[in-house]
Design an enzyme around this catalytic site. Structure first.
Site, PDB file in Angstrom:
ATOM      1  NE  ARG A 153     -63.368 -11.490   0.830  1.00  0.00           N
ATOM      2  CZ  ARG A 153     -62.718 -11.684   1.719  1.00  0.00           C
ATOM      3  NH1 ARG A 153     -61.393 -11.649   1.784  1.00  0.00           N
ATOM      4  NH2 ARG A 153     -63.312 -11.671   3.023  1.00  0.00           N
ATOM      5  CB  ILE A 154     -67.306  -6.396   0.070  1.00  0.00           C
ATOM      6  CG1 ILE A 154     -67.683  -7.520   0.620  1.00  0.00           C
ATOM      7  CG2 ILE A 154     -68.650  -5.228  -0.045  1.00  0.00           C
ATOM      8  CD1 ILE A 154     -68.051  -7.401   2.142  1.00  0.00           C
ATOM      9  CG  ASP A 173     -57.885  -0.605   1.732  1.00  0.00           C
ATOM     10  OD1 ASP A 173     -56.637  -1.101   2.242  1.00  0.00           O
ATOM     11  OD2 ASP A 173     -58.878  -1.479   1.836  1.00  0.00           O
ATOM     12  CB  ALA A 234     -69.030  -1.692   6.208  1.00  0.00           C
ATOM     13  CG  ASP A 259     -77.767  -3.685   5.431  1.00  0.00           C
ATOM     14  OD1 ASP A 259     -79.034  -3.963   5.845  1.00  0.00           O
ATOM     15  OD2 ASP A 259     -76.660  -4.769   5.621  1.00  0.00           O
ATOM     16  CD  GLU A 264     -76.664  -3.621  13.586  1.00  0.00           C
ATOM     17  OE1 GLU A 264     -76.601  -4.888  13.436  1.00  0.00           O
ATOM     18  OE2 GLU A 264     -76.077  -3.286  12.593  1.00  0.00           O
ATOM     19  CG  HIS A 284     -76.479  -6.429   9.833  1.00  0.00           C
ATOM     20  ND1 HIS A 284     -75.737  -6.368  11.004  1.00  0.00           N
ATOM     21  CD2 HIS A 284     -75.709  -7.024   8.944  1.00  0.00           C
ATOM     22  CE1 HIS A 284     -74.649  -6.336  10.678  1.00  0.00           C
ATOM     23  NE2 HIS A 284     -74.414  -6.994   9.520  1.00  0.00           N
ATOM     24  N   GLY A 286     -77.240  -7.476   4.402  1.00  0.00           N
ATOM     25  CA  GLY A 286     -76.015  -7.694   3.546  1.00  0.00           C
ATOM     26  C   GLY A 286     -75.929  -8.774   2.995  1.00  0.00           C
ATOM     27  CB  ALA A 287     -74.439 -11.883   4.433  1.00  0.00           C
TER      28      ALA A 287
END
Length: 532
Positions: A153-154, A173, A234, A259, A264, A284, A286-287
């Site tokens: 999706r991303i 993919d 990702a 990101d 981490e 981090h 992204g969301a």
């Protein structure tokens, strides 16, 4: 209906809380920031739990939650939930894998534009009192060749944005079919190396697995055009950070945006932080948008509402959507189907057109749809992305990749009283694996059309070789030199075509060095390591 109590232990959208509170049969308590001992004390009162990343639903918490029936995770990752404990205690775990798609795609594309135009560096120079117009001359993305590694999706949303900016998109993919690639208007690469060769920009959208760790390394960096830009929103570990830092310092790579990191939060002694401004970073994020957080909060609330009011299960990560009677009838076949699917993922051609499952004999009289979904789940799970693949979402994931799923029963006589045959079809190519029960034991009995007999669990190497004397001895010698013991071996010869297939079960996994030694040996055509 008795009232069900739901605890929201991490902050979610107010609309999500309101959605639950609107149902008289549901009672919602928002109690965030609980210490572990506080959560343990109150969790026995609740039928449902909603968490994000702050609350850890440990085995101790789940076992103390004697009424708990469902945990909803507002987000994709469920690392903070002990899924084994949840399954053992009959607790459904559901996540929300689609809520942050747009946010992550937008963040990744923003980082690409920031790299191309040196925006963070130019901003910093202004604050430092400089006017470095020449130093920060950028480049256009228009007309550049973009490699998208991972077209879930991303990745697909990133590609749309890149196309709007005039970029040429090539995508890799392993599950993306030619038809789906055509619909997305992207060039389909058959390998990662093919996608990267001649690329000006790279964006990563794959999960972190043994197969994808350091998918961008020193050798693959050399495939890119000089001055290429790399973006990773990702998973940390997809890029060899030491190799990346060296390539940026040398000027081989024009810059990178990260990101996510191998560790981490990262420490400043990591190689990527010594890059002369040409690698930019975000923590981090992204969301991290208002919309994404709103979306996942509403979605998780809807899922728990539907579970408690309708019995529906959406995006479950730890159990199939089966009633008790059907599960009992087909339970013995699910493990076999999972292994068949995983085998296909490792052995069959990538980017197939379809997966088809055929049932022979007694099994064909059962409800086979869940068995087919289990085979599909095994196939996708081997290297799938963006959240856990399960019986609920596997069909939607397959559809998004353009992978057709067909299921049939056959009245033809087989070599066994019952047989499950799973096949990957790509153009004129068909790759087959099959399994049955020998007594009560599930066994794999066919690989690539060759009759074999082996277990469905363990560490294996599958060797295809010339059909001539000495090959088995060569394989045995290599394994012995590496102190790897053989626990079982099944050899099948194809005299007409002059090759043999040897399925070797090992006491321990064969690492890359072993596979390389075997592959280089005379007469060996192909070697694949498989863990089932």
């Amino acid at each position: 209906m008795a009232t069900k109590r739901i605890l929201v232990s991490d902050p979610i959208s107010e609309k999500g809380v309101a959605l639950l509170a609107d149902h008289p049969e549901l009672e919602v308590d928002v109690n965030t920031g609980l210490a572990p001992e506080e959560l343990l004390k109150i969790i026995p009162q609740y039928d449902g739990l909603i968490v994000r990343s702050q609350t850890t639903a440990t085995a101790e918490v789940i076992e103390a939650a004697t009424k708990l029936k469902a945990i909803g995770r507002a987000g994709v990752g469920v690392d903070n939930i002990d899924r084994d404990a949840a399954t053992n205690n009959g607790v459904v775990v559901m996540n929300t894998p689609t809520g942050n798609t747009i946010s992550t795609a937008e963040h990744a594309f923003s980082l690409l534009l920031s790299l191309a135009r040196h925006i963070p560096q130019a901003h910093g120079s202004i604050l430092a009192g400089r006017w470095d117009r020449k130093k920060y001359q950028g480049t256009e993305v228009n007309g550049k060749r973009l490699a998208v590694i991972g077209m879930g999706r991303i990745g697909a949303e990133f590609a749309k944005r890149a196309q709007a900016f005039g970029m040429t998109v090539v995508a890799y993919d392993p599950f993306l079919s030619a038809a789906r690639a055509e619909a997305l208007k992207v060039e389909l690469a058959e390998t990662v190396d093919q996608a990267l060769t001649g690329a000006d920009c790279v964006t990563l959208h794959v999960p972190m697995t043994p197969d994808t760790k350091h998918i961008i390394n020193a050798d693959r960096i050399e495939l890119l055009n000089k001055g290429a830009l790399i973006v990773n929103c990702a998973r940390g570990g997809l890029i060899d950070e030491v190799a990346l830092a060296a390539a940026v310092k040398s000027g081989r790579i024009g810059g990178a945006a990260l990101d996510v990191f191998e560790n981490e939060p990262p420490t400043l002694d990591q190689a990527v932080f010594d890059s002369d401004e040409r690698i930019i970073f975000t923590p981090h994020l992204g969301a991290s948008t208002n919309e994404a957080q709103e979306n996942v909060g509403i979605q998780v609330a809807e899922q728990l509402r539907d579970f408690f009011t309708q019995g529906a299960i959406t995006n479950a990560v730890n159990m199939p959507s089966l009633d008790a009677k059907t599960a009992e009838e087909i339970g013995d076949y699910l493990e076999l189907a999972t292994s068949l699917g995983k085998l296909l993922s490792k052995l069959a051609p990538h980017q197939p057109d379809s997966l088809r499952v055929t049932y022979y004999g007694a099994v064909s009289e059962l409800e086979t749809s869940a068995i087919t979904r289990t085979a599909l789940t095994g196939y996708l799970t081997a290297s799938r992305q963006e959240g856990q693949v399960n019986l609920v979402n596997c069909a939607a994931i397959a559809k998004s990749m353009g992978l057709q799923i067909t299921e049939s029963t056959s009245a033809e006589e087989a070599d066994f009283t019952e047989l499950i045959k799973a096949e990957i079809v790509k153009g004129d190519e068909v790759y087959t694996v099959a399994g049955t029960f020998v007594g009560s034991a599930p066994r794999i009995v066919n690989i690539e059309g060759q009759a074999v007999e082996t277990a469905i669990k363990g560490n294996f190497i599958i060797v295809k070789n010339d059909d001539r004397p000495g090959i088995v001895g060569t394989v045995g010698t290599v394994l012995a030199d590496k102190e790897i013991n053989i626990s079982n071996m099944s050899l099948s010869r194809n005299k007409d075509l002059g090759y043999a297939v040897n399925v070797i079960q090992l006491d321990s996994a064969a690492d890359e060095s072993v596979i390389n030694l075997l592959t280089e040996a005379p007469g060996i055509l192909a070697v694949t390591a498989v863990e089932l």
